[in-house]
Design a protein around this motif. Sequence first.
Motif, mmCIF file in Angstrom:
data_model
loop_
_atom_site.group_PDB
_atom_site.id
_atom_site.type_symbol
_atom_site.label_atom_id
_atom_site.label_comp_id
_atom_site.label_asym_id
_atom_site.label_seq_id
_atom_site.Cartn_x
_atom_site.Cartn_y
_atom_site.Cartn_z
ATOM 1 N N PRO A 134 0.833 -1.203 0.000
ATOM 2 C CA PRO A 134 0.000 0.000 0.000
ATOM 3 C C PRO A 134 0.869 1.255 0.000
ATOM 4 O O PRO A 134 1.966 1.259 0.558
ATOM 5 C CB PRO A 134 -0.804 -0.113 1.303
ATOM 6 N N VAL A 135 0.402 2.304 -0.666
ATOM 7 C CA VAL A 135 1.093 3.596 -0.665
ATOM 8 C C VAL A 135 0.099 4.692 -0.330
ATOM 9 O O VAL A 135 -1.108 4.535 -0.529
ATOM 10 C CB VAL A 135 1.762 3.882 -2.033
ATOM 11 N N ARG A 136 0.614 5.782 0.192
ATOM 12 C CA ARG A 136 -0.256 6.899 0.528
ATOM 13 C C ARG A 136 -0.550 7.770 -0.693
ATOM 14 O O ARG A 136 -1.636 8.322 -0.834
ATOM 15 C CB ARG A 136 0.405 7.755 1.613
ATOM 16 N N THR A 137 0.451 7.927 -1.574
ATOM 17 C CA THR A 137 0.309 8.793 -2.748
ATOM 18 C C THR A 137 0.635 8.009 -4.014
ATOM 19 O O THR A 137 1.709 7.419 -4.110
ATOM 20 C CB THR A 137 1.241 10.015 -2.640
ATOM 21 N N LEU A 138 -0.287 8.044 -4.961
ATOM 22 C CA LEU A 138 -0.066 7.440 -6.270
ATOM 23 C C LEU A 138 0.039 8.544 -7.300
ATOM 24 O O LEU A 138 -0.820 9.431 -7.372
ATOM 25 C CB LEU A 138 -1.243 6.525 -6.643
ATOM 26 N N LEU A 139 1.089 8.488 -8.125
ATOM 27 C CA LEU A 139 1.215 9.372 -9.279
ATOM 28 C C LEU A 139 0.715 8.571 -10.479
ATOM 29 O O LEU A 139 1.338 7.593 -10.877
ATOM 30 C CB LEU A 139 2.670 9.809 -9.450
ATOM 31 N N VAL A 140 -0.424 8.971 -11.035
ATOM 32 C CA VAL A 140 -1.077 8.166 -12.070
ATOM 33 C C VAL A 140 -0.884 8.782 -13.448
ATOM 34 O O VAL A 140 -1.113 9.977 -13.633
ATOM 35 C CB VAL A 140 -2.583 7.980 -11.765
ATOM 36 N N PRO A 141 -0.405 8.002 -14.436
ATOM 37 C CA PRO A 141 -0.341 8.531 -15.801
ATOM 38 C C PRO A 141 -1.747 8.919 -16.273
ATOM 39 O O PRO A 141 -2.692 8.136 -16.141
ATOM 40 C CB PRO A 141 0.215 7.357 -16.609
ATOM 41 N N ALA A 142 -1.872 10.127 -16.831
ATOM 42 C CA ALA A 142 -3.184 10.642 -17.219
ATOM 43 C C ALA A 142 -3.472 10.488 -18.703
ATOM 44 O O ALA A 142 -4.634 10.374 -19.094
ATOM 45 C CB ALA A 142 -3.303 12.119 -16.824
ATOM 46 N N GLN A 143 -2.423 10.513 -19.539
ATOM 47 C CA GLN A 143 -2.624 10.429 -20.988
ATOM 48 C C GLN A 143 -1.337 9.944 -21.631
ATOM 49 O O GLN A 143 -0.252 10.349 -21.249
ATOM 50 C CB GLN A 143 -3.005 11.804 -21.549
ATOM 51 N N ALA A 144 -1.476 9.060 -22.618
ATOM 52 C CA ALA A 144 -0.306 8.562 -23.345
ATOM 53 C C ALA A 144 -0.773 7.795 -24.562
ATOM 54 O O ALA A 144 -1.920 7.345 -24.630
ATOM 55 C CB ALA A 144 0.533 7.639 -22.451
ATOM 56 N N SER A 145 0.135 7.595 -25.507
ATOM 57 C CA SER A 145 -0.188 6.805 -26.689
ATOM 58 C C SER A 145 -0.415 5.344 -26.327
ATOM 59 O O SER A 145 -1.040 4.608 -27.091
ATOM 60 C CB SER A 145 0.945 6.928 -27.713
ATOM 61 N N TRP A 146 0.066 4.912 -25.187
ATOM 62 C CA TRP A 146 -0.073 3.523 -24.747
ATOM 63 C C TRP A 146 -1.224 3.328 -23.760
ATOM 64 O O TRP A 146 -1.398 2.237 -23.220
ATOM 65 C CB TRP A 146 1.236 3.039 -24.106
ATOM 66 N N LEU A 147 -2.028 4.360 -23.533
ATOM 67 C CA LEU A 147 -2.949 4.352 -22.403
ATOM 68 C C LEU A 147 -4.375 4.694 -22.804
ATOM 69 O O LEU A 147 -4.609 5.611 -23.585
ATOM 70 C CB LEU A 147 -2.450 5.386 -21.378
ATOM 71 N N LYS A 148 -5.342 3.962 -22.238
ATOM 72 C CA LYS A 148 -6.750 4.339 -22.300
ATOM 73 C C LYS A 148 -7.133 4.900 -20.935
ATOM 74 O O LYS A 148 -6.700 4.386 -19.898
ATOM 75 C CB LYS A 148 -7.630 3.118 -22.606
ATOM 76 N N LEU A 149 -7.955 5.929 -20.923
ATOM 77 C CA LEU A 149 -8.334 6.564 -19.663
ATOM 78 C C LEU A 149 -8.964 5.565 -18.699
ATOM 79 O O LEU A 149 -8.681 5.591 -17.499
ATOM 80 C CB LEU A 149 -9.282 7.738 -19.928
#
Length: 200
Positions: A134-149
């Motif tokens: 578990p972590v307290r803070t997650l940095l989440v990718p928001a947009q990329a050519s490899w990513l769907k929202l």
Amino acid sequence: MRITKYTHSCVRLEHDGVVLVIDPGTWSEPRALVGADAVLVSHEHTDHIDVLRLAGLGVPVFAPEGAALPNLAPLPVTRVRPGERFTAAGLDITAVGGRHATIHAGQPDCPNLGYVVADTLYHPGDSLVPPDQPVRTLLVPAQASWLKLTEAIDFAVGVGAPEVLPIHDAQLNERGLASVNGWFGETVAGYRYLAPGETR
């Protein structure tokens, strides 16, 4: 821990007088590196690493084993393996994952590591591999050519961190950013947008 978001995936962490910077690429502001004690690089793509800037900085740089970094300048690089625990800028780090997310069918990927910092914050680089803790803070990718929202939202919900901050967002215009923030805000508890240069 003080967190300052810079353009795209670059994040500056300050804790007890030390400064750790993650993914200062060619799109991020040089001021992110002022006073840095160490740098973590998730992978070899230039939106996550500026080799010449880091060579001039002269502080320890940690990057994935097998990452193909340009031989433009000498870098004090320590190669890191998935699952490895090490110390950078006096902070305990755990390397997570191993490969970049698939961009498009058959396109070559590269080594990619996410980093859990001080057992509290997770920066996944260009992947959606969850941390093993578990972590307290997650940095989440928001947009990329490899990513769907929807994949990013499911990843954030699955990690379940109380605080979720977006990264990897430099290719979004104002309307796109508003849409992404709207969807995350409606579906992910603890989501908060930080503009480049903003600190929390």
